[in-house]
Design an enzyme around this catalytic site. Structure first.
Site, PDB file in Angstrom:
ATOM      1  CD  GLU A 167      -2.711   0.827   2.676  1.00 22.99           C
ATOM      2  OE1 GLU A 167      -2.463   1.648   3.546  1.00 22.99           O
ATOM      3  OE2 GLU A 167      -3.615   0.076   2.681  1.00 22.99           O
ATOM      4  CD  GLN A 227       0.554  19.050 -11.379  1.00 24.73           C
ATOM      5  OE1 GLN A 227       0.073  20.278 -11.222  1.00 24.73           O
ATOM      6  NE2 GLN A 227       1.746  19.355 -11.975  1.00 24.73           N
ATOM      7  CG  ASN A 278       3.764  16.135 -11.850  1.00 22.83           C
ATOM      8  OD1 ASN A 278       2.921  16.638 -12.556  1.00 22.83           O
ATOM      9  ND2 ASN A 278       4.146  17.044 -10.864  1.00 22.83           N
ATOM     10  NE  ARG A 298      14.729  14.930 -14.190  1.00 27.62           N
ATOM     11  CZ  ARG A 298      14.749  15.836 -15.379  1.00 27.62           C
ATOM     12  NH1 ARG A 298      14.736  16.951 -15.739  1.00 27.62           N
ATOM     13  NH2 ARG A 298      15.000  15.001 -16.491  1.00 27.62           N
ATOM     14  CG  HIS A 338      13.077  22.702  -9.278  1.00 33.91           C
ATOM     15  ND1 HIS A 338      13.074  21.595 -10.178  1.00 33.91           N
ATOM     16  CD2 HIS A 338      14.461  23.618  -9.653  1.00 33.91           C
ATOM     17  CE1 HIS A 338      13.949  21.720 -11.046  1.00 33.91           C
ATOM     18  NE2 HIS A 338      14.770  22.771 -10.801  1.00 33.91           N
ATOM     19  CE1 TYR A 391       6.602  16.700  -8.919  1.00 34.73           C
ATOM     20  CE2 TYR A 391       7.682  14.890  -9.920  1.00 34.73           C
ATOM     21  CZ  TYR A 391       7.604  16.192  -9.785  1.00 34.73           C
ATOM     22  OH  TYR A 391       7.780  17.131 -10.743  1.00 34.73           O
ATOM     23  CD  GLU A 435      10.234  25.399 -11.550  1.00 36.54           C
ATOM     24  OE1 GLU A 435      10.310  24.175 -10.835  1.00 36.54           O
ATOM     25  OE2 GLU A 435      10.362  25.449 -12.808  1.00 36.54           O
ATOM     26  CE  LYS A 462      13.676  23.875 -13.808  1.00 36.16           C
ATOM     27  NZ  LYS A 462      12.253  23.786 -13.806  1.00 36.16           N
ATOM     28  CG  ASP A 463      17.868  22.684 -12.093  1.00 37.13           C
ATOM     29  OD1 ASP A 463      17.202  23.539 -11.552  1.00 37.13           O
ATOM     30  OD2 ASP A 463      17.508  21.765 -12.057  1.00 37.13           O
TER      31      ASP A 463
END
Length: 181
Positions: free
Chosen positions: A28, A46, A48, A58, A61, A130, A141, A168-169
């Protein structure tokens, strides 16, 4: 499920009970009542799913609007997952938690709103799933530098190998310059 507090009380590791035999396994992965009791009362809006190659980093953020809490897990491969407390009123402001999440250990991590989040892929590839408490808002962001010396995050990266980053990172903000909550 087992709920394990980290040194940042609001960040929680979740270990499922896994029932398996030679045919496979069952577990579960989420139950609202248990999550609300041990982590926080939240509604997820949401979900993803991403896939990344070895060496991809990554993050870190977060969003200044549509602030997201994230319940994260890995369904293939392994990552080093990090949450950084961006809440100025918190006693753990500027501190981080790092946890290995993998398909093998089946752990999940609850990363509440007010945290920067990121992960580093340690296996040939990893699939990361996630749930989020709010929708993605690219206009709000922020990307925090993964290697900021002020944070001193102990990523499992070798000296000879630099992580693969998005644009961006690469341009992420230092902690001292980043917006806080």
């Amino acid at each position: 499920m087992k709920f394990i507090k980290t040194h940042i009380a609001d960040v929680v590791i979740i270990e499922p009970k896994v029932f398996g035999d030679d045919r496979g396994f069952f577990m579960e992965t989420f139950r609202t009542e248990e999550f609300n009791k041990h982590c926080a009362v939240r509604e997820f809006v949401q979900e993803n799913h991403s896939k990344s190659a070895k060496g991809v980093l990554r993050g870190l953020h977060y969003q200044t609007e549509n602030t997201q809490g994230k319940l994260v897990r890995v369904v293939s491969g392994a990552v080093f997952d990090v949450a950084v407390d961006m809440r100025e009123s918190s006693p753990t402001f500027g501190q981080w938690v790092g946890v290995e999440l993998s398909a093998e250990n089946k752990r999940q991590l609850w990363v509440p709103e007010g945290f920067a989040h990121g992960f580093y892929v340690m296996t040939d590839e990893a699939e990361f799933v996630y749930k989020c408490t709010d929708v993605y808002n690219p206009n709000a962001e922020v990307s925090l530098r993964w290697d900021d010396p002020a944070l001193n995050i102990e990523w499992p990266i070798t000296v000879e190998q630099q992580p693969s980053l998005s644009g961006k990172d690469t341009e992420g903000l230092l902690f001292k310059d980043a917006p806080k909550f």
